[in-house]
Design a protein around this motif. Structure first.
Motif, PDB file in Angstrom:
ATOM      1  N   LEU A 153      44.879  31.800  34.939  1.00 25.84           N
ATOM      2  CA  LEU A 153      43.492  31.974  35.370  1.00 25.84           C
ATOM      3  C   LEU A 153      43.333  31.695  36.859  1.00 25.84           C
ATOM      4  CD1 LEU A 153      40.559  32.491  34.427  1.00 25.84           C
ATOM      5  CD2 LEU A 153      40.361  30.035  34.105  1.00 25.84           C
ATOM      6  N   ILE A 154      43.990  30.661  37.352  1.00 27.29           N
ATOM      7  CA  ILE A 154      43.903  30.315  38.773  1.00 27.29           C
ATOM      8  C   ILE A 154      44.545  31.398  39.633  1.00 27.29           C
ATOM      9  CG2 ILE A 154      44.755  28.692  40.514  1.00 27.29           C
ATOM     10  CD1 ILE A 154      44.274  26.478  38.441  1.00 27.29           C
ATOM     11  N   ARG A 195      44.891  34.615  38.816  1.00 24.56           N
ATOM     12  CA  ARG A 195      44.102  35.844  38.718  1.00 24.56           C
ATOM     13  C   ARG A 195      42.741  35.712  39.417  1.00 24.56           C
ATOM     14  NH1 ARG A 195      46.049  40.525  36.593  1.00 24.56           N
ATOM     15  NH2 ARG A 195      43.993  40.882  35.759  1.00 24.56           N
ATOM     16  N   ARG A 196      42.135  34.558  39.329  1.00 21.59           N
ATOM     17  CA  ARG A 196      40.812  34.327  39.913  1.00 21.59           C
ATOM     18  C   ARG A 196      40.798  32.983  40.633  1.00 21.59           C
ATOM     19  NH1 ARG A 196      37.766  38.613  38.211  1.00 21.59           N
ATOM     20  NH2 ARG A 196      38.300  39.311  36.134  1.00 21.59           N
ATOM     21  N   PRO A 197      41.211  32.962  41.905  1.00 23.47           N
ATOM     22  CA  PRO A 197      41.322  31.681  42.625  1.00 23.47           C
ATOM     23  C   PRO A 197      39.996  30.937  42.791  1.00 23.47           C
ATOM     24  CG  PRO A 197      42.354  33.460  43.858  1.00 23.47           C
ATOM     25  CD  PRO A 197      41.694  34.063  42.677  1.00 23.47           C
ATOM     26  N   ARG A 198      38.874  31.640  42.725  1.00 18.75           N
ATOM     27  CA  ARG A 198      37.579  30.972  42.903  1.00 18.75           C
ATOM     28  C   ARG A 198      37.252  30.015  41.765  1.00 18.75           C
ATOM     29  NH1 ARG A 198      33.425  35.575  44.443  1.00 18.75           N
ATOM     30  NH2 ARG A 198      34.957  36.888  45.435  1.00 18.75           N
ATOM     31  N   ILE A 199      37.996  30.093  40.664  1.00 18.81           N
ATOM     32  CA  ILE A 199      37.760  29.187  39.548  1.00 18.81           C
ATOM     33  C   ILE A 199      38.099  27.747  39.929  1.00 18.81           C
ATOM     34  CG2 ILE A 199      40.024  29.335  38.443  1.00 18.81           C
ATOM     35  CD1 ILE A 199      36.754  29.427  36.565  1.00 18.81           C
TER      36      ILE A 199
END
Length: 117
Positions: A85-86, A88-92
């Motif tokens: 998840l991090i 794929r989507r670093p803003r998380i």
């Protein structure tokens, strides 16, 4: 009682792994600082040293089992999913970091429980 599988298991020389880790980290630092044009070798030694240090840390000792002995499969799945998840989507990382801060520092102070150190 030693079983056949225990006898066939290779023994980990924890001291040797630690020495290799330290030597690789020192070699990487020396090469990187003194010969910047050889950054490939310096970076390689640092990576190998960090990996060997992780092996050293996770190796079993006489007083305790290996570091991964009590890790549940669900924890491994959860960590792998979080890493995916991090990536794929670093803003998380922003809300995740805020949630960890609140759970780790704010909530114990509100409940009046001292943190373990």
């Amino acid at each position: 009682m030693n079983t056949a599988s225990d006898q066939n298991r290779p023994q980990v020389n924890r001291l040797l792994v630690g020495i290799i880790a330290i030597l690789c980290l020192i070699a990487g630092a020396i090469i990187s600082l003194n010969y910047p044009e050889e950054s490939f070798w310096g970076g390689s030694f640092v990576r190998v040293g960090l990996l060997m240090a992780a092996f050293w840390y996770a190796a079993p000792t006489k007083g305790r089992a290996a570091a991964w002995a009590n890790v549940s499969p669900w924890m491994i799945v959860g960590v792998a999913a979080l890493l995916l998840l991090i990536v794929r989507r670093p803003r998380i990382l922003i809300p995740f970091g805020v949630a960890l801060f609140v759970l780790g520092f704010i909530v114990p102070k509100l409940l009046g429980k001292p943190r373990k150190q």
